[in-house]
Design a protein around this motif. Structure first.
Motif, PDB file in Angstrom:
ATOM      1  N   THR A   1     -18.741   7.582 -17.127  1.00 39.44           N
ATOM      2  CA  THR A   1     -18.386   8.989 -17.000  1.00 39.44           C
ATOM      3  C   THR A   1     -18.399   9.373 -15.530  1.00 39.44           C
ATOM      4  N   THR A   2     -17.339  10.004 -15.057  1.00 33.69           N
ATOM      5  CA  THR A   2     -17.141  10.476 -13.674  1.00 33.69           C
ATOM      6  C   THR A   2     -17.692   9.499 -12.620  1.00 33.69           C
ATOM      7  N   PRO A   3     -17.114   8.303 -12.563  1.00 29.59           N
ATOM      8  CA  PRO A   3     -17.608   7.302 -11.601  1.00 29.59           C
ATOM      9  C   PRO A   3     -17.192   7.606 -10.167  1.00 29.59           C
ATOM     10  N   LEU A   4     -18.016   7.150  -9.242  1.00 33.54           N
ATOM     11  CA  LEU A   4     -17.686   7.093  -7.817  1.00 33.54           C
ATOM     12  C   LEU A   4     -17.883   5.640  -7.407  1.00 33.54           C
ATOM     13  N   PHE A   5     -16.771   4.977  -7.064  1.00 34.10           N
ATOM     14  CA  PHE A   5     -16.825   3.599  -6.602  1.00 34.10           C
ATOM     15  C   PHE A   5     -16.738   3.598  -5.088  1.00 34.10           C
ATOM     16  N   LEU A   6     -17.610   2.839  -4.439  1.00 33.04           N
ATOM     17  CA  LEU A   6     -17.581   2.632  -2.997  1.00 33.04           C
ATOM     18  C   LEU A   6     -17.182   1.174  -2.776  1.00 33.04           C
ATOM     19  N   LEU A   7     -15.987   0.979  -2.181  1.00 32.06           N
ATOM     20  CA  LEU A   7     -15.465  -0.366  -1.970  1.00 32.06           C
ATOM     21  C   LEU A   7     -15.379  -0.646  -0.476  1.00 32.06           C
ATOM     22  N   PRO A   8     -16.090  -1.664   0.015  1.00 30.67           N
ATOM     23  CA  PRO A   8     -16.105  -1.925   1.462  1.00 30.67           C
ATOM     24  C   PRO A   8     -14.770  -2.468   1.963  1.00 30.67           C
ATOM     25  N   ASP A   9     -14.420  -2.079   3.197  1.00 30.32           N
ATOM     26  CA  ASP A   9     -13.231  -2.639   3.847  1.00 30.32           C
ATOM     27  C   ASP A   9     -13.682  -3.732   4.817  1.00 30.32           C
ATOM     28  N   ALA A  10     -12.774  -4.231   5.638  1.00 28.86           N
ATOM     29  CA  ALA A  10     -13.087  -5.328   6.560  1.00 28.86           C
ATOM     30  C   ALA A  10     -14.128  -4.929   7.603  1.00 28.86           C
ATOM     31  N   GLY A  11     -14.154  -3.650   7.977  1.00 30.60           N
ATOM     32  CA  GLY A  11     -15.090  -3.189   9.001  1.00 30.60           C
ATOM     33  C   GLY A  11     -16.440  -2.739   8.466  1.00 30.60           C
TER      34      GLY A  11
ATOM     35  N   GLN B   1     -16.903  -0.313   6.363  1.00 28.82           N
ATOM     36  CA  GLN B   1     -16.818   1.079   5.925  1.00 28.82           C
ATOM     37  C   GLN B   1     -16.420   1.094   4.448  1.00 28.82           C
ATOM     38  N   TYR B   2     -16.518   2.260   3.806  1.00 27.89           N
ATOM     39  CA  TYR B   2     -16.297   2.325   2.364  1.00 27.89           C
ATOM     40  C   TYR B   2     -15.135   3.227   1.967  1.00 27.89           C
ATOM     41  N   TRP B   3     -14.258   2.687   1.104  1.00 29.77           N
ATOM     42  CA  TRP B   3     -13.292   3.500   0.394  1.00 29.77           C
ATOM     43  C   TRP B   3     -14.048   4.224  -0.711  1.00 29.77           C
ATOM     44  N   HIS B   4     -13.779   5.501  -0.912  1.00 32.10           N
ATOM     45  CA  HIS B   4     -14.384   6.284  -1.994  1.00 32.10           C
ATOM     46  C   HIS B   4     -13.324   6.483  -3.068  1.00 32.10           C
ATOM     47  N   MET B   5     -13.616   6.077  -4.290  1.00 27.56           N
ATOM     48  CA  MET B   5     -12.685   6.249  -5.402  1.00 27.56           C
ATOM     49  C   MET B   5     -13.401   6.937  -6.542  1.00 27.56           C
TER      50      MET B   5
ATOM     51  N   HIS C   1      -9.672  -7.254  -3.583  1.00 29.19           N
ATOM     52  CA  HIS C   1      -9.501  -6.042  -2.783  1.00 29.19           C
ATOM     53  C   HIS C   1      -8.158  -5.359  -3.035  1.00 29.19           C
ATOM     54  N   LEU C   2      -7.633  -5.472  -4.255  1.00 29.23           N
ATOM     55  CA  LEU C   2      -6.351  -4.881  -4.586  1.00 29.23           C
ATOM     56  C   LEU C   2      -6.530  -3.689  -5.527  1.00 29.23           C
ATOM     57  N   ALA C   3      -5.635  -2.713  -5.370  1.00 27.22           N
ATOM     58  CA  ALA C   3      -5.571  -1.562  -6.262  1.00 27.22           C
ATOM     59  C   ALA C   3      -4.108  -1.314  -6.579  1.00 27.22           C
ATOM     60  N   ARG C   4      -3.832  -0.928  -7.830  1.00 22.24           N
ATOM     61  CA  ARG C   4      -2.432  -0.673  -8.173  1.00 22.24           C
ATOM     62  C   ARG C   4      -2.338   0.276  -9.364  1.00 22.24           C
TER      63      ARG C   4
ATOM     64  N   LEU D   1      -7.225  -2.994  -0.090  1.00 21.31           N
ATOM     65  CA  LEU D   1      -8.282  -2.158   0.463  1.00 21.31           C
ATOM     66  C   LEU D   1      -8.979  -2.800   1.652  1.00 21.31           C
ATOM     67  N   LYS D   2      -8.884  -4.095   1.772  1.00 22.42           N
ATOM     68  CA  LYS D   2      -9.511  -4.796   2.892  1.00 22.42           C
ATOM     69  C   LYS D   2      -8.693  -4.592   4.167  1.00 22.42           C
ATOM     70  N   THR D   3      -7.373  -4.777   4.077  1.00 16.60           N
ATOM     71  CA  THR D   3      -6.513  -4.660   5.247  1.00 16.60           C
ATOM     72  C   THR D   3      -5.941  -3.255   5.417  1.00 16.60           C
ATOM     73  N   GLU D   4      -6.188  -2.381   4.423  1.00 17.81           N
ATOM     74  CA  GLU D   4      -5.696  -0.994   4.425  1.00 17.81           C
ATOM     75  C   GLU D   4      -4.173  -0.935   4.498  1.00 17.81           C
ATOM     76  N   GLN D   5      -3.505  -1.913   3.894  1.00 20.19           N
ATOM     77  CA  GLN D   5      -2.056  -1.892   3.774  1.00 20.19           C
ATOM     78  C   GLN D   5      -1.705  -1.401   2.377  1.00 20.19           C
ATOM     79  N   TYR D   6      -0.638  -0.596   2.287  1.00 22.25           N
ATOM     80  CA  TYR D   6      -0.234  -0.063   1.000  1.00 22.25           C
ATOM     81  C   TYR D   6       1.277  -0.010   0.928  1.00 22.25           C
ATOM     82  N   LYS D   7       1.758   0.121  -0.314  1.00 26.62           N
ATOM     83  CA  LYS D   7       3.190   0.338  -0.499  1.00 26.62           C
ATOM     84  C   LYS D   7       3.406   1.150  -1.760  1.00 26.62           C
ATOM     85  N   LEU D   8       4.354   2.086  -1.648  1.00 27.94           N
ATOM     86  CA  LEU D   8       4.827   2.851  -2.787  1.00 27.94           C
ATOM     87  C   LEU D   8       6.030   2.093  -3.337  1.00 27.94           C
ATOM     88  N   LEU D   9       6.133   1.956  -4.654  1.00 25.17           N
ATOM     89  CA  LEU D   9       7.106   1.036  -5.235  1.00 25.17           C
ATOM     90  C   LEU D   9       8.476   1.647  -5.545  1.00 25.17           C
ATOM     91  N   SER D  10       8.556   2.910  -5.934  1.00 23.89           N
ATOM     92  CA  SER D  10       9.851   3.497  -6.246  1.00 23.89           C
ATOM     93  C   SER D  10       9.811   5.016  -6.118  1.00 23.89           C
TER      94      SER D  10
END
Length: 188
Positions: A79-89, A91-95, A142-145, A168-177
């Protein structure tokens, strides 16, 4: 003894044997299946840190008000999770999301309902946020989609699209369509 007496005894024996056989082959109540639907355990107001199997470093941290572990398939509902995912440096992504689900092996997270992702504070890249209805995260790679609609913002730019993939590690993203971009230059 007469043939009627012999026939009566034979019929009595057949009736007893068939009754005993029917009793032995009766269906056992399905108590085990109902038991599988129950939770193994419930955590409340907790923080959990998972480590990567190869490196032993932090893979993710989870904070939530409640989590149920399903006995049957060993998955977890949150219920109402907060995930902290570390990047290469480090630091944490908050989801965040309204609900979450974790696979039995912990290699897949499913966030559903008002999913919000925010890049690490103080990172070398500009602050990035994204919003969507659902997101699947794979912490070990380290992938999200998602294939849902996504809105991403960075200073001076807002992008919307359908479908999203991020490392999430390299902080690269792409929108698909169906990508739309709006530039908002800073006022000088």
């Amino acid at each position: 003894m007469s043939w009627r007496g012999t026939l009566g005894i034979a019929l009595l024996l057949v009736a007893i044997i068939s009754g005993w056989s029917a009793w032995r082959q009766r269906e056992v109540p399905v108590a085990a299946a109902a038991d599988d639907a129950r939770s193994d355990y419930v955590l409340r107001n907790f923080e959990l840190t998972a480590l990567d199997q190869q490196t032993g470093k932090e893979s993710m941290t989870l904070r939530a008000p409640e989590m149920h572990r399903n006995r049957g398939d060993q998955t977890m509902d949150i219920t109402t999770p907060l995930f902290l995912l570390p990047d290469a440096g480090g630091q944490y992504w908050h989801m965040r999301a309204q609900t979450g689900w974790i696979s039995a092996k912990g290699d897949e997270l499913r966030l559903r309902g008002d999913v919000a992702g925010d890049s690490p504070q103080g990172s070398a890249t500009p602050p990035t946020t994204f919003r969507t209805g659902r997101l699947d995260v794979f912490p070990q790679t380290h992938l999200a989609r998602t294939d849902d609609k996504v809105t991403m913002t960075r200073p001076g730019i807002m992008q919307t699209g359908v479908g999203f993939e991020a490392n999430l590690k390299t902080e690269q993203y792409k929108l698909l369509s169906q990508v739309k971009t709006r530039y908002e230059p800073n006022a000088r």
